[in-house]
Design an enzyme around this catalytic site. Structure first.
Site, PDB file in Angstrom:
ATOM      1  N   TYR A  35       0.827  -1.202   0.000  1.00 39.89           N
ATOM      2  CA  TYR A  35       0.000   0.000   0.000  1.00 39.89           C
ATOM      3  C   TYR A  35       0.856   1.243   0.000  1.00 39.89           C
ATOM      4  CZ  TYR A  35       0.790   0.862   5.048  1.00 39.89           C
ATOM      5  OH  TYR A  35       1.345   1.133   6.272  1.00 39.89           O
ATOM      6  N   ARG A  54       8.275   4.214  -4.588  1.00 38.30           N
ATOM      7  CA  ARG A  54       8.338   3.183  -3.546  1.00 38.30           C
ATOM      8  C   ARG A  54       7.313   2.081  -3.809  1.00 38.30           C
ATOM      9  NH1 ARG A  54       7.618   5.151   2.426  1.00 38.30           N
ATOM     10  NH2 ARG A  54       5.466   5.324   1.705  1.00 38.30           N
ATOM     11  N   ARG A 102      -7.546 -20.524  -2.156  1.00 38.37           N
ATOM     12  CA  ARG A 102      -6.461 -20.375  -1.192  1.00 38.37           C
ATOM     13  C   ARG A 102      -5.388 -21.445  -1.350  1.00 38.37           C
ATOM     14  NH1 ARG A 102      -4.844 -21.767   3.983  1.00 38.37           N
ATOM     15  NH2 ARG A 102      -3.790 -20.082   5.104  1.00 38.37           N
ATOM     16  N   LYS A 149       6.440  -1.990   1.795  1.00 40.55           N
ATOM     17  CA  LYS A 149       5.266  -1.418   2.483  1.00 40.55           C
ATOM     18  C   LYS A 149       4.092  -2.402   2.405  1.00 40.55           C
ATOM     19  CE  LYS A 149       3.161   3.121   3.268  1.00 40.55           C
ATOM     20  NZ  LYS A 149       3.289   3.070   4.723  1.00 40.55           N
ATOM     21  N   GLU A 181      11.911   2.399  14.307  1.00 42.33           N
ATOM     22  CA  GLU A 181      11.113   3.536  13.827  1.00 42.33           C
ATOM     23  C   GLU A 181       9.842   3.611  14.659  1.00 42.33           C
ATOM     24  OE1 GLU A 181       9.850   2.792   9.715  1.00 42.33           O
ATOM     25  OE2 GLU A 181       9.926   0.641  10.107  1.00 42.33           O
ATOM     26  N   LEU A 206      11.014   1.210   7.121  1.00 39.56           N
ATOM     27  CA  LEU A 206      10.439   1.686   5.875  1.00 39.56           C
ATOM     28  C   LEU A 206      11.210   2.930   5.439  1.00 39.56           C
ATOM     29  CD1 LEU A 206       8.035   1.115   3.917  1.00 39.56           C
ATOM     30  CD2 LEU A 206       6.963   3.116   4.961  1.00 39.56           C
TER      31      LEU A 206
HETATM   32  N1  PDD Z   1       2.870   4.988   7.345  1.00 37.06           N
HETATM   33  N2  PDD Z   1       7.554   3.807   8.867  1.00 37.06           N
HETATM   34  C1  PDD Z   1       6.432   3.080   8.862  1.00 37.06           C
HETATM   35  C2  PDD Z   1       6.439   1.767   9.549  1.00 37.06           C
HETATM   36  C3  PDD Z   1       5.279   3.563   8.217  1.00 37.06           C
HETATM   37  O1  PDD Z   1       4.160   2.819   8.207  1.00 37.06           O
HETATM   38  C4  PDD Z   1       5.310   4.836   7.590  1.00 37.06           C
HETATM   39  C5  PDD Z   1       4.116   5.408   6.870  1.00 37.06           C
HETATM   40  C6  PDD Z   1       6.515   5.570   7.631  1.00 37.06           C
HETATM   41  C7  PDD Z   1       6.650   6.913   6.982  1.00 37.06           C
HETATM   42  O2  PDD Z   1       6.700   6.812   5.582  1.00 37.06           O
HETATM   43  P1  PDD Z   1       6.178   8.006   4.662  1.00 37.06           P
HETATM   44  O3  PDD Z   1       6.933   9.217   5.094  1.00 37.06           O
HETATM   45  O4  PDD Z   1       6.525   7.576   3.303  1.00 37.06           O
HETATM   46  O5  PDD Z   1       4.693   8.158   4.920  1.00 37.06           O
HETATM   47  C8  PDD Z   1       7.616   5.013   8.263  1.00 37.06           C
HETATM   48  C9  PDD Z   1       1.660   5.418   6.682  1.00 37.06           C
HETATM   49  C10 PDD Z   1       1.452   6.898   6.715  1.00 37.06           C
HETATM   50  C11 PDD Z   1       0.488   4.639   7.226  1.00 37.06           C
HETATM   51  O6  PDD Z   1       0.668   3.443   7.421  1.00 37.06           O
HETATM   52  O7  PDD Z   1      -0.599   5.204   7.429  1.00 37.06           O
END
Ligand code: PDD
Length: 286
Positions: A35, A54, A102, A149, A181, A206
């Site tokens: 996503y 990405r 499945r 992601k 993170e 990420l």
């Molecule tokens: N999350 N690290 C993780 C684990 C994340 O899920 C996200 C983003 C980020 C930041 O990435 P970016 O700057 O590209 O949004 C770092 C999104 C916003 C979410 O899951 O809603």
């Protein structure tokens, strides 16, 4: 009259209560999908190219085909913004390997499923940007490919629920004693010497699109950055802490595990980086 939101499913724009995908969709049964979350301000897309780059990388790592060109995806983002009259908020996009009876290995001939929906959210004037957020530390129990992601988000779901139950807004994840993170954002501290520290890119985190933009802006302004792991202890003794993501931009972190960071209010570095990021985003909307 209740307004129903228009959403996107495999090339169609439909009211959300008429949108359907198969119960055999592998996104649903295996979390076999990826996503992106792109923010929208003043009806324009923020960091769109970065999010699409990405997305392509995540799909490539999992051998899922990109169902539409990036140009078509961009048009679909714009079309959804128009149809939902979204001024400020986020667009969620998910692509899964598709529907098939499945079975674990990749199915032959399944067509990827692509869905998108919008969520209204105050971004520029988000209250949390002014107050800062409180976080707890939680062990990072995620899989080893956090650079993808993936929609497999149970670990952050549990971490955010634990944070909520502790009266906090988020969780910082740690592994082997070091912060990886935030549960859905990248994590930073500012040291006594005004050095911005954030974990280096690897499969452990990420590769945040907002992280990339914020670090570029910080460098441009002559701020010093160190990309290295740091511990919760180091964070507790830092001058400032903050997080970045598409849905928060930059939020100051004012408390970790019930201990104040700095003087317990949003710090100047996080506040400045947030201003710079928003200014830059507004000047570069697509
Ligand atoms: N999350 N690290 C993780 C684990 C994340 O899920 C996200 C983003 C980020 C930041 O990435 P970016 O700057 O590209 O949004 C770092 C999104 C916003 C979410 O899951 O809603």
């Amino acid at each position: 009259m209740m307004m129903t939101r228009t959403v996107y499913v495999n090339g169609q724009y439909v009211p959300e209560n008429e949108a359907t995908i198969s119960i055999f969709d592998r996104g649903f049964t295996f979390a076999d999908g990826v996503y992106e979350v792109t923010s929208v301000i003043k009806g324009g897309l923020v960091d769109f190219d970065g999010h699409m780059a990405r997305l392509k990388r995540s799909l490539r790592e999992l051998s899922i085909a990109l169902p539409h060109s990036i140009e078509e995806s961009k048009n679909a983002h714009h079309q959804l913004v128009t149809l939902t009259k979204l001024d400020e908020g986020v667009i969620y996009l998910q692509i899964s390997r598709g529907a098939s009876d499945r079975d674990f290995p990749f199915p032959d001939g399944a067509m990827p499923t692509m869905i998108m929906f919008t969520q209204e959210k105050s971004l520029i004037d988000a209250p949390a940007a002014k107050t800062g957020i409180k976080v707890i530390s939680v062990e990072d129990i995620r899989w080893a490919r956090r650079d993808i992601k993936s929609v497999g988000l149970l670990a952050p779901v549990l971490a955010k629920q634990a944070a909520k139950e502790a009266g906090c807004q988020d969780a910082w994840l740690y592994q082997d004693g070091y912060v990886t993170e935030g549960s859905s954002n990248n994590a930073y501290i500012v040291t006594e010497d005004d050095v911005i520290v954030t974990r280096q890119l690897s499969n452990d985190i990420l590769h945040g699109i907002t992280r990339h933009a914020v670090l570029d802006l910080a460098r441009e302004k002559g701020m010093t950055i160190e990309e290295r792991p740091f511990t919760i202890d180091e964070a507790l003794n830092a001058k400032e802490a903050f997080v970045t993501s598409a849905s928060t931009f930059v939020y100051p972190v004012i408390e970790i595990d019930q201990q104040s960071i700095g003087n317990g209010t949003p710090g100047p570095v996080a506040t400045r980086l947030r201003e710079l990021y928003i200014e830059n985003a507004l000047a570069n909307l697509s």
